[in-house]
Design an enzyme around this catalytic site. Structure first.
Site, PDB file in Angstrom:
ATOM      1  N   THR A   6       0.789  -1.219   0.000  1.00  0.00           N
ATOM      2  CA  THR A   6       0.000   0.000   0.000  1.00  0.00           C
ATOM      3  C   THR A   6       0.826   1.276   0.000  1.00  0.00           C
ATOM      4  OG1 THR A   6      -0.103  -0.124   2.391  1.00  0.00           O
ATOM      5  CG2 THR A   6      -1.952  -1.043   1.191  1.00  0.00           C
ATOM      6  N   LYS A  38       8.044  -0.916  -4.018  1.00  0.00           N
ATOM      7  CA  LYS A  38       6.825  -0.905  -4.835  1.00  0.00           C
ATOM      8  C   LYS A  38       6.902   0.081  -5.996  1.00  0.00           C
ATOM      9  CE  LYS A  38       4.689  -1.514  -0.438  1.00  0.00           C
ATOM     10  NZ  LYS A  38       3.868  -0.847   0.539  1.00  0.00           N
ATOM     11  N   GLY A  50       4.559   2.803  -9.935  1.00  0.00           N
ATOM     12  CA  GLY A  50       4.391   2.325  -8.575  1.00  0.00           C
ATOM     13  C   GLY A  50       3.046   1.646  -8.443  1.00  0.00           C
ATOM     14  N   SER A 129      -4.081   2.113   0.531  1.00  0.00           N
ATOM     15  CA  SER A 129      -4.899   2.342   1.727  1.00  0.00           C
ATOM     16  C   SER A 129      -4.536   3.632   2.433  1.00  0.00           C
ATOM     17  CB  SER A 129      -4.786   1.161   2.687  1.00  0.00           C
ATOM     18  OG  SER A 129      -3.451   0.995   3.083  1.00  0.00           O
TER      19      SER A 129
END
Length: 181
Positions: A6, A38, A50, A129
């Site tokens: 996330t 990421k 990303g 998130s």
């Protein structure tokens, strides 16, 4: 069982382009990794990508996007549109659960599995998130500070990590270098 990754934020300020992401990977409520990367530089360092979402799905999408970039000779707009088409229509790909942010020196896109390609109006974008927190922080820092794009992206993730339990403060940042210097 899907592992989730996330919070990615992209910032464009003048000639500066930076993307930051946290390192946390979770499985349900359990943190499994603190230092996942990421964000990737693609196409000889001219494109940043990303992801947020399922790790395996995102890695598949990175590979597909890289193939599209090569096929369309680095034309990011065309590559993201073609990726979104494939993602939406392919029986296997359409099951992938991830979002991508893609940036080059001129463009910023969010690409989703619903076939959506969105180019935001502003110079900041975030997913995951903790994306809402990172986006709000980056917008405020853009307006009320003299920080660089890199510093804004990094601080936005740090702020998101202080609020979102699915975001940590192990921050990775990639930048597109300004060739005019």
């Amino acid at each position: 069982m899907k592992f989730k990754s996330t919070t990615i934020v992209g910032v464009r300020k003048g000639n500066q382009v930076a993307m930051a992401g946290d390192g946390q990977v979770t499985l349900h409520e359990v943190i499994l990794k603190h230092t996942a990367r990421k964000i990737r530089k693609l196409y000889d360092g001219r494109v940043l990508a990303g992801f947020a979402g399922s790790i395996a799905d995102a890695l598949t999408l990175f590979d597909k996007f890289e193939t599209k970039l090569d096929r369309y000779k680095g034309h990011v707009e065309r590559a993201v549109v073609e990726l979104a088409k494939d993602w939406r229509t392919d029986k296997v790909l359409r099951r992938l659960e991830a979002l991508l942010i893609v940036m080059d020196k001129s463009h910023t896109f969010i690409v989703s599995g619903n076939g959506e390609v969105l180019e935001p109006d502003e110079d900041v974008i975030a997913i995951g998130s903790g994306g809402g927190y990172a986006l709000a922080a980056a917008k405020a820092l853009m307006r009320y500070s003299n920080l660089s794009a890199r510093e804004i992206a990094e601080e936005a993730i740090r702020i998101a990590a202080s609020i979102c339990v699915y975001t940590n403060d192990k921050i990775f940042v990639e930048e597109l270098k300004d060739e005019t210097k």
